[in-house]
Design a protein around this motif. Structure first.
Motif, PDB file in Angstrom:
ATOM      1  N   ASN A 237      -8.630  -2.251   2.703  1.00  0.00           N
ATOM      2  CA  ASN A 237      -9.065  -3.168   1.645  1.00  0.00           C
ATOM      3  C   ASN A 237      -9.236  -4.597   2.144  1.00  0.00           C
ATOM      4  O   ASN A 237      -9.713  -5.461   1.413  1.00  0.00           O
ATOM      5  CB  ASN A 237      -8.092  -3.141   0.466  1.00  0.00           C
TER       6      ASN A 237
ATOM      7  N   ILE B  26      -9.559  -5.884  -2.997  1.00  0.00           N
ATOM      8  CA  ILE B  26     -10.363  -6.068  -1.789  1.00  0.00           C
ATOM      9  C   ILE B  26     -10.521  -7.558  -1.500  1.00  0.00           C
ATOM     10  O   ILE B  26     -10.767  -8.353  -2.405  1.00  0.00           O
ATOM     11  CB  ILE B  26     -11.752  -5.427  -1.959  1.00  0.00           C
TER      12      ILE B  26
ATOM     13  N   THR C 242      -8.661   2.808  -2.703  1.00  0.00           N
ATOM     14  CA  THR C 242      -9.495   1.639  -2.446  1.00  0.00           C
ATOM     15  C   THR C 242     -10.956   2.038  -2.566  1.00  0.00           C
ATOM     16  O   THR C 242     -11.294   3.237  -2.529  1.00  0.00           O
ATOM     17  CB  THR C 242      -9.209   1.047  -1.055  1.00  0.00           C
TER      18      THR C 242
ATOM     19  N   HIS D 269     -14.220  -4.102  -7.041  1.00  0.00           N
ATOM     20  CA  HIS D 269     -13.064  -3.498  -7.686  1.00  0.00           C
ATOM     21  C   HIS D 269     -12.984  -3.801  -9.184  1.00  0.00           C
ATOM     22  O   HIS D 269     -11.957  -3.560  -9.810  1.00  0.00           O
ATOM     23  CB  HIS D 269     -11.759  -3.880  -6.985  1.00  0.00           C
TER      24      HIS D 269
ATOM     25  N   TRP E  70       0.870  -1.178   0.000  1.00  0.00           N
ATOM     26  CA  TRP E  70       0.000   0.000   0.000  1.00  0.00           C
ATOM     27  C   TRP E  70       0.908   1.229   0.000  1.00  0.00           C
ATOM     28  O   TRP E  70       1.682   1.444   0.929  1.00  0.00           O
ATOM     29  CB  TRP E  70      -0.879  -0.005   1.248  1.00  0.00           C
TER      30      TRP E  70
END
Length: 426
Positions: free
Chosen positions: A397, A243, A98, A297, A92
């Motif tokens: 996420n 996710i 997200t 997503h 990340w």
């Protein structure tokens, strides 16, 4: 050889042991990835960083997360860590995005408040004043306030929403015009998990030459450099975190820490009944799933201007938006004062909870202080504390079972912030 009676007596204990074995396996035998934390916090807020890291150390964060706090217009915490995609070892980063799920509703609420200030809308006016065709089929008296505060009777649609329809605002307008309220508007509260996104979009289109996504982008995101999108450009998709939904062991582990989280397990039972209100609410559109698996997503879905659940951003964007709106002058002091207090305290019969709400926002009690904002599926959160002039946002996420004050990662961070800043604690 054991008798059938012996087997019948032992079987319940065997079945009861399975959840505990899953919790033990998750807590003590799950593989933990190396912990990665970045960002900054002011020197006197070191325990906030420690709390953020602790969520990863104990396995409560299995993917990635971001946390940002503004105090009186100044950003004092900006942390991120973990993985945008743990399976592929993708960390990340500072600019990772997200899906922020229902915290998107807070951004839509701010758009509506701006239009109220510009005299293009009135909270107390009928929606049909701006959109005459909306009045069909018993919707003539629904007010703007009822529409954005889940009192419209339109928590779910009878029409099956396809991907093609969701991408075509003209088709969605016709769908809404033909819908009938599922209860008498104004008499009950039923959470509009998905429908509020289309309802608010069409409300804004009735007084503007653009929808909610374009309005937010042009009037807020671009002007103030806020990295939040209601309708994500395809070229930005590479920044979006993958996710993941919690395993059974992870869900049970949350319940062990706080038995009250079991309240969310009832959704699984109610979803089995396809005619139940909650099943009809979150089961249409059927292509948006986020319980057993997550389709949110999908880049084709994220480009939709769906202001109920498909916003894409991070804690930095959400906290900056709230600081700008409620402290930085985007909304007038008079509007902020109006938005500070809930106007609805009724029980929500869709999600079986009593959450004070109004103006498209949720209200949370912090030692008697009303913080307002919105929660999002999987434990996303954005809120503003008007007493301490504190904007707080958290995104992750790695979805959780608990939500808001029943989400252990969020509660740990909230407590750390208020303790470190010597404010009233949760």
């Amino acid at each position: 050889m054991p008798s059938l009676w012996t087997f019948a007596l032992v079987l319940p204990f065997l079945l009861l042991s399975i959840p505990f074995l899953q919790v033990i396996q998750y807590r003590f035998f799950s593989k933990r990835l190396p912990i990665f934390i970045d960002g900054y916090s002011e020197e006197n807020l070191d325990e906030v960083r420690e709390a953020f890291a602790k969520n990863f150390e104990v396995g409560w964060e299995r993917e990635g997360a971001s946390l940002v706090v503004y105090k009186e217009g100044k950003k004092v915490v900006d942390l991120w860590g973990g993985y945008a995609d743990a399976a592929s070892n993708r960390k990340w980063n500072q600019d990772t995005l997200t899906v922020v799920f229902s915290t998107t509703k807070a951004a839509a609420a701010i758009c509506v408040a701006m239009l109220v200030e510009r005299k293009k809308l009135d909270f107390d006016a009928p929606v049909a004043k701006y959109w005459p065709e909306f009045a069909k089929n018993g919707k003539e008296a629904i007010t703007v306030q009822q529409l954005i505060s889940h009192q419209s009777g339109l928590a779910y649609f009878d029409a099956v929403i396809t991907e093609e329809m969701a991408l075509n605002h003209t088709l969605m307008r016709k769908v809404i015009e033909e819908e009938k309220p599922k209860w008498k508007p104004g008499t009950a509260v039923g959470y509009q998990a998905f429908t509020s996104g289309w309802l608010i979009d069409q409300l804004i289109r009735s007084v503007e030459p653009r929808g909610v996504g374009q309005f937010f982008r042009e009037e807020i995101a671009q002007k103030y450099e806020i990295d939040l999108h209601i309708g994500l450009p395809m070229e930005e998709y590479y920044r979006v975190a993958k996710i993941t939904t919690p395993t059974m062991g992870e869900r049970l582990d949350e319940v062990v820490d706080d038995y009250r989280v079991i309240r969310y397990a009832k959704f699984f039972l109610e979803l089995m009944d396809k005619s139940s209100p909650i099943s009809r609410t979150i089961g249409n559109p059927s292509w948006l799933e986020a319980i057993d698996r997550c389709t949110f997503h999908n880049p084709e879905y994220l480009r939709m201007e769906q202001a109920a659940s498909l916003g894409v951003g991070n804690a930095r964007a959400l906290a900056k938006l709230f600081d700008l709106a409620f402290h930085g002058g985007l909304l007038s002091n008079e509007m902020v004062k109006r938005l500070k207090e809930p106007i609805i305290h009724d029980f929500d019969f869709i999600f079986q909870e009593q959450i004070p709400r109004g103006h498209g926002l949720f209200y949370f009690d912090i030692e008697g202080i009303h913080a307002f904002g919105h929660s999002g599926h999987g434990c996303q959160q954005v809120q503003y504390d008007p007493v301490n002039k504190l904007s707080f946002a958290y995104t992750s996420n790695g979805l959780k079972m608990g939500l808001a004050q029943y989400c252990r990662t969020l509660v740990r961070l909230q407590k750390a912030v208020y303790k470190a800043m010597k404010l009233k604690e949760f």
